[in-house]
Design an enzyme around this catalytic site. Structure first.
Site, short mmCIF file in Angstrom:
data_model
loop_
_atom_site.label_atom_id
_atom_site.label_comp_id
_atom_site.label_asym_id
_atom_site.label_seq_id
_atom_site.Cartn_x
_atom_site.Cartn_y
_atom_site.Cartn_z
CG HIS A 177 -2.11 -0.96 0.99
ND1 HIS A 177 -3.20 -1.02 1.83
CD2 HIS A 177 -2.32 -1.91 0.05
CE1 HIS A 177 -4.03 -1.97 1.42
NE2 HIS A 177 -3.50 -2.53 0.35
CE1 TYR A 226 -5.56 1.26 0.60
CE2 TYR A 226 -4.79 0.24 -1.43
CZ TYR A 226 -5.67 0.27 -0.36
OH TYR A 226 -6.67 -0.67 -0.27
#
Length: 440
Positions: free
Chosen positions: A208, A258
């Site tokens: 992420h 992200y």
């Protein structure tokens, strides 16, 4: 290779921890599609008492899907984790300690303190890790005892932190994976209207928190062209707010969605706060979607994965998991983006840190491919978040509030020690039933 050699003569035993997940029909679909390459003998879905009703619903759908396929796969539904793990060739984890109610707290409480509230990033991600790591390590002890040759494929979030905890605190052969890389691969193939096998994106980073630093399509580098066109990709669980085109060009890489929480912090927080006040956070939306999905799953005439599952936000997680199993089992030596130990891939991170990069997947597991391009200006953020992740693992294992405070205070999304302390205290208290180590 012992377990795989045995499996080739008797058929595979695969165990799914968190079998009551709404994602389960997707992984079952993958097993059916790949049966000619992965002859599964037994498929065990295991869950906890609180998830039994979901396990029964989704497990019966799995049985109908297998029955429709005509394949000789035995499907077992159980709350007995040890029995499910014993003798397994592969164990996958797709669980959420505290269920969606816990995710809701992870998202709502930080926002009330002026901080990004997200299930894998920032304070929310930390709390999910604190709840999850001890449970995962307990599962690892069962695997060490009952299936020592098994591979554990983890796509329980936060996948990078969980994978690193397993690497550091167990002897289990484990690989972490995420749906973000496979989503980008599909995006790239669709953008140039070619089969997925004809594209090769390079991923640099940690879970992420990665950047695409190369995008090869049929032997040609397409990254500059993508950056000139301001191309990016996103997912259902991240707001589709656009990137600044000038920033992307100067970055020289395509960030995972992200990274919007870091590069567009104010905008993302404003959007989250507005959503909370209007319809709730992503946790509230997912809860509604799951309720609808399980109503569909109850239909005794349903024997396929429903299209609505793609709205859940984790599309292609299970495809990534099945691909990884297939490649290990058949020693395919193809390239997949995975969460593995750093080794000496990034000299600015510890060797036992979990990183997310391209790997060649062999019968002995993934072999890391050193990225050819690591932009200098992304190293600092990677290092800062990795320090937070290491501290989070230490806090999860020890139950030490001081270490937890250090982890949160040093996270780039947390503005001050004062805010870190308030958020930490409130989240720990809110999740007290799932954090016994912190309340001895």
């Amino acid at each position: 290779m012992e377990a795989i050699q045995v499996a080739q003569s008797t058929g595979l035993k695969i165990t799914v921890i968190g079998g009551g997940s709404s994602y389960t029909p997707e992984i079952v679909e993958g097993f059916i599609r790949n049966y000619d390459q992965m002859p599964i003998r037994e498929l065990w879905f295991v869950d906890i008492e609180e998830g039994k009703h979901k396990l029964d619903i989704v497990g019966n759908l799995a049985k109908r899907m297998i029955e429709k396929s005509g394949l000789p796969i035995e499907v077992h539904l159980t709350l007995d984790r040890k029995r499910a793990i014993e003798g397994a060739d592969f164990v996958t984890t797709q669980m959420r300690v505290g269920l969606l109610a816990a995710r809701k707290l992870d998202e709502h409480i930080p926002i009330q303190h002026g901080v990004i509230g997200q299930e894998t990033t920032g304070p929310g991600g930390m709390m999910k890790a604190l709840r999850t790591v001890p449970v995962i390590l307990d599962i690892c002890r069962d695997i060490e005892e009952l299936a020592p040759n098994a591979w554990m494929l983890n796509f329980t979030n936060p996948a990078g932190i969980v994978t690193e905890a397993v690497l550091k605190h167990s002897k289990v052969r484990s690989v972490g994976l995420c749906n973000s890389p496979i989503n980008f691969q599909k995006f790239l193939a669709a953008e140039y209207q070619v089969p997925e096998k004809d594209v090769l994106p390079e991923f640099v980073g940690i879970n992420h928190l990665h950047w695409v630093t190369s995008a090869i399509v049929r032997g040609e580098e397409k990254l500059p062209e993508l950056l000139d066109g301001g191309k990016s990709y996103t997912a259902k669980n991240v707001p589709t707010l656009g990137w600044d085109a000038d920033f992307l060009k100067s970055l020289g890489a395509i960030p995972t969605y992200y990274l919007k929480y870091f590069y567009m912090k104010d905008t993302m927080f404003t959007d989250m706060k507005a959503s909370l006040e209007k319809d709730g956070t992503r946790a509230d939306i997912v809860s509604r979607v799951e309720t609808e999905l399980f109503e569909l799953y109850k239909d005794v005439n349903l024997d396929v994965k429903p299209k609505q599952l793609e709205q859940r936000g984790g599309a292609f997680y299970s495809e990534a998991a099945v691909n990884l199993m297939n490649s290990i089992y058949n020693d395919k030596r193809d390239i997949q983006a995975l969460n593995v130990a750093n080794g000496n891939t990034f000299d600015f991170l510890p060797s036992d840190a979990s990183i997310e990069v391209n790997c060649v997947v062999t019968g002995q597991g993934p072999v890391t491919l050193a990225p050819k391009n690591v932009p200098e200006h992304v190293k600092g953020l990677m290092h800062a978040v990795k320090v937070y992740e290491k501290l989070t693992i230490d806090a999860a294992v020890t139950g030490d509030r001081g270490i937890a405070l250090q982890a949160l205070a040093h996270h780039p999304l947390v503005p001050s020690v004062d805010v870190a302390k308030k958020v930490l205290d409130e989240l720990l208290e809110a999740h007290k039933p799932y954090l016994p180590a912190f309340f001895k």
